[in-house]
Design a protein around this motif. Structure first.
Motif, PDB file in Angstrom:
ATOM      1  N   ASP A 189       5.701  -0.475   5.594  1.00  0.00           N
ATOM      2  CA  ASP A 189       6.614   0.144   6.808  1.00  0.00           C
ATOM      3  C   ASP A 189       8.073  -0.467   6.608  1.00  0.00           C
ATOM      4  O   ASP A 189       8.923   0.061   7.341  1.00  0.00           O
ATOM      5  CB  ASP A 189       6.135   0.346   8.088  1.00  0.00           C
ATOM      6  N   CYS A 233      13.660   5.953  -1.325  1.00  0.00           N
ATOM      7  CA  CYS A 233      13.153   5.642   0.135  1.00  0.00           C
ATOM      8  C   CYS A 233      13.093   6.508   0.981  1.00  0.00           C
ATOM      9  O   CYS A 233      12.378   6.733   1.970  1.00  0.00           O
ATOM     10  CB  CYS A 233      13.796   4.255   0.436  1.00  0.00           C
ATOM     11  N   ASP A 234      14.251   7.134   0.929  1.00  0.00           N
ATOM     12  CA  ASP A 234      14.541   8.317   1.953  1.00  0.00           C
ATOM     13  C   ASP A 234      13.369   9.409   1.902  1.00  0.00           C
ATOM     14  O   ASP A 234      13.075   9.957   2.878  1.00  0.00           O
ATOM     15  CB  ASP A 234      15.782   9.321   1.649  1.00  0.00           C
ATOM     16  N   ASN A 235      13.147   9.661   0.589  1.00  0.00           N
ATOM     17  CA  ASN A 235      11.801  10.650   0.444  1.00  0.00           C
ATOM     18  C   ASN A 235      10.720  10.057   0.789  1.00  0.00           C
ATOM     19  O   ASN A 235       9.966  11.028   1.208  1.00  0.00           O
ATOM     20  CB  ASN A 235      11.915  11.071  -1.122  1.00  0.00           C
ATOM     21  N   HIS A 236      10.382   8.940   0.708  1.00  0.00           N
ATOM     22  CA  HIS A 236       9.183   8.370   1.480  1.00  0.00           C
ATOM     23  C   HIS A 236       9.316   8.043   3.034  1.00  0.00           C
ATOM     24  O   HIS A 236       8.375   7.323   3.526  1.00  0.00           O
ATOM     25  CB  HIS A 236       8.819   6.950   0.788  1.00  0.00           C
ATOM     26  N   GLY A 237      10.410   8.405   3.488  1.00  0.00           N
ATOM     27  CA  GLY A 237      10.386   8.088   5.281  1.00  0.00           C
ATOM     28  C   GLY A 237      10.604   6.667   5.553  1.00  0.00           C
ATOM     29  O   GLY A 237      10.549   6.323   6.590  1.00  0.00           O
ATOM     30  N   LEU A 238      11.139   6.043   4.336  1.00  0.00           N
ATOM     31  CA  LEU A 238      11.975   4.580   4.827  1.00  0.00           C
ATOM     32  C   LEU A 238      13.261   4.676   4.425  1.00  0.00           C
ATOM     33  O   LEU A 238      13.565   4.096   3.579  1.00  0.00           O
ATOM     34  CB  LEU A 238      11.102   3.545   3.859  1.00  0.00           C
ATOM     35  N   PRO A 239      14.103   5.311   5.371  1.00  0.00           N
ATOM     36  CA  PRO A 239      15.477   5.289   5.079  1.00  0.00           C
ATOM     37  C   PRO A 239      16.242   3.905   5.181  1.00  0.00           C
ATOM     38  O   PRO A 239      15.701   3.015   5.740  1.00  0.00           O
ATOM     39  CB  PRO A 239      15.965   6.326   6.351  1.00  0.00           C
ATOM     40  N   HIS A 246      15.200  -1.300   4.470  1.00  0.00           N
ATOM     41  CA  HIS A 246      14.695   0.221   4.493  1.00  0.00           C
ATOM     42  C   HIS A 246      13.386   0.043   5.372  1.00  0.00           C
ATOM     43  O   HIS A 246      12.731  -0.821   5.277  1.00  0.00           O
ATOM     44  CB  HIS A 246      14.229   0.873   3.128  1.00  0.00           C
ATOM     45  N   ARG A 248      10.475   2.395   8.171  1.00  0.00           N
ATOM     46  CA  ARG A 248      10.144   3.581   8.990  1.00  0.00           C
ATOM     47  C   ARG A 248      10.789   3.366  10.436  1.00  0.00           C
ATOM     48  O   ARG A 248      11.006   2.398  10.776  1.00  0.00           O
ATOM     49  CB  ARG A 248       8.827   3.791   8.991  1.00  0.00           C
ATOM     50  N   PRO A 249      11.131   4.343  11.099  1.00  0.00           N
ATOM     51  CA  PRO A 249      11.923   4.318  12.319  1.00  0.00           C
ATOM     52  C   PRO A 249      11.170   3.419  13.293  1.00  0.00           C
ATOM     53  O   PRO A 249       9.986   3.771  13.454  1.00  0.00           O
ATOM     54  CB  PRO A 249      12.245   5.880  12.862  1.00  0.00           C
TER      55      PRO A 249
END
Length: 384
Positions: A189, A233-239, A246, A248-249
């Protein structure tokens, strides 16, 4: 006077010992055969108690055990430090207590001990998912050991991060894409992803100066790897929430956010730095670098070697340099309160025109393009 509250209050504990010195590392780390952990625990406790009167009435948001290799600490040493901190400061309800670990020093029993002591987040220094590159980087583990260590950590902690280094010798963009995909396939995460930098005074720095560190990616190739990192990372939900980090929110490193949001932090241990607001003034603190010198001083008087009062100009420059690393950027009103002046409107306009920064309400932030060349952007914003 209370500007630091915008960032929070954290405690940084520096453990200076490693099993081996990595050739790229310029951190204050040392290899030694004998460590009296009871003595070290007492010294950390003494330093916290020394600092307590000046920092009373605060809520502690985070504790971070950095190094060095803090996973070489005995769990009892970690527990003693956390217990002392709890005696001095009330803990926030969601306090984050992080500890850096290397895969070679991971044992299930030790990790359970850290968990029982109060640690609730592990940051693991994996650095590469390629055995040849791990050897080049001077790491003592292989990929299989790293993955096993990650699994051990995951079984003990809800929050686990790990570090990777890219733009390594001989590494191509395709290599990095595949490696990053592999990392993101793990139950992760949070990732810290750093471009390899060659620092003076390191083994890599010496080799580079002699022309013996060959096959490093070009600046253009390294920039492509950085941009690919953002995309993947954006594509995997870890911007990205910071240039090299990076998550996860909700999984961001709260301790590092204290640095980047320009809060206060007490730095204890050899080579630890701090930023503390005392009597309405912000100070930069430093400590003895050598472990033996720090330990002896902490036992006698204090391990702190200097405390420098920062001017409003220095504080605002630090806030600028830290805040602009974050995707959220900085608060222009807060900058004005710290510095006593407005942000440079003409330079901001010029940088916005070329797509390097953007303004939304009272937030000033670098764009994706601007963060890729942030040092150049900061030079423009900070020039007199």
């Amino acid at each position: 006077m209370d500007d630091w509250r915008n960032g929070g209050f954290g405690l940084y504990i520096h453990w200076p010992f490693c099993q081996a010195k990595c050739p790229y590392c310029d951190f204050n780390s040392h290899v030694t055969a004998q460590i009296d952990q009871t003595r070290w625990a007492a010294a950390y406790r003494a330093e916290m108690l020394r600092a307590a009167p000046e920092l009373s009435g605060r809520v502690l948001n985070t504790i971070f055990f950095g190094g060095g290799t803090p996973s070489l600490m005995h769990p009892d040493t970690v527990a003693s430090i956390i217990e002392t901190a709890r005696e001095i400061w009330p803990f926030s309800n969601d306090i984050e207590i992080s500890l850096e670990a290397n895969p070679t020093s991971v044992e299930a029993g030790r990790f359970a001990g850290y968990r029982d002591a109060g640690v609730n987040r592990i940051s693991m220094g994996i650095q590469a998912l390629n055995d040849d590159d791990l050897r080049r980087l001077g790491r003592l583990h292989n990929v299989a050991e790293a993955q096993k260590a990650f699994d051990v950590a995951r079984n003990c902690f809800d929050r686990v991060s790990f570090d990777l280094i890219y733009a390594r010798q001989g590494q191509t963009l395709t290599d990095w894409r595949q490696e990053l995909d592999q990392a993101l396939s793990m139950a992760i995460d949070h990732l810290s992803l750093y471009q390899l930098t060659i620092e003076e005074g390191t083994a890599f720095g010496d080799r580079y100066a002699k022309g013996k560190l060959r096959d490093l990616p070009s600046d253009d190739n390294a920039a492509e790897m950085y941009l690919a990192t953002q995309e993947i990372c954006d594509n995997h939900g870890l911007p990205a929430y910071e240039i090299s980090n990076h998550a996860r929110p909700g999984a961001e490193s709260r301790h590092n956010l204290i640095y980047w949001r320009y809060g206060d932090y007490l730095g204890i241990g050899p080579g630890a730095h701090g930023r503390l607001t005392i009597g309405g003034q912000r100070y930069a603190t430093e400590t003895y670098l050598q472990p033996g010198a720090w330990l002896n001083a902490a036992e006698r008087t204090t391990g702190e070697t200097s405390r420098t009062q920062l001017t409003s100009e220095e504080s605002s420059a630090e806030y600028m340099m830290m805040g602009m690393r974050l995707v959220e950027g900085l608060d222009s009103d807060r900058f004005q309160e710290i510095s006593g002046r407005s942000l440079p409107a003409e330079r901001i306009s010029d940088l916005a025109d070329i797509g390097m920064i953007e303004i939304s309400g009272n937030r000033l932030r670098a764009t994706d393009s601007g963060r890729a060349v942030l040092n150049a952007v900061l030079r423009e914003l900070l020039v007199e």
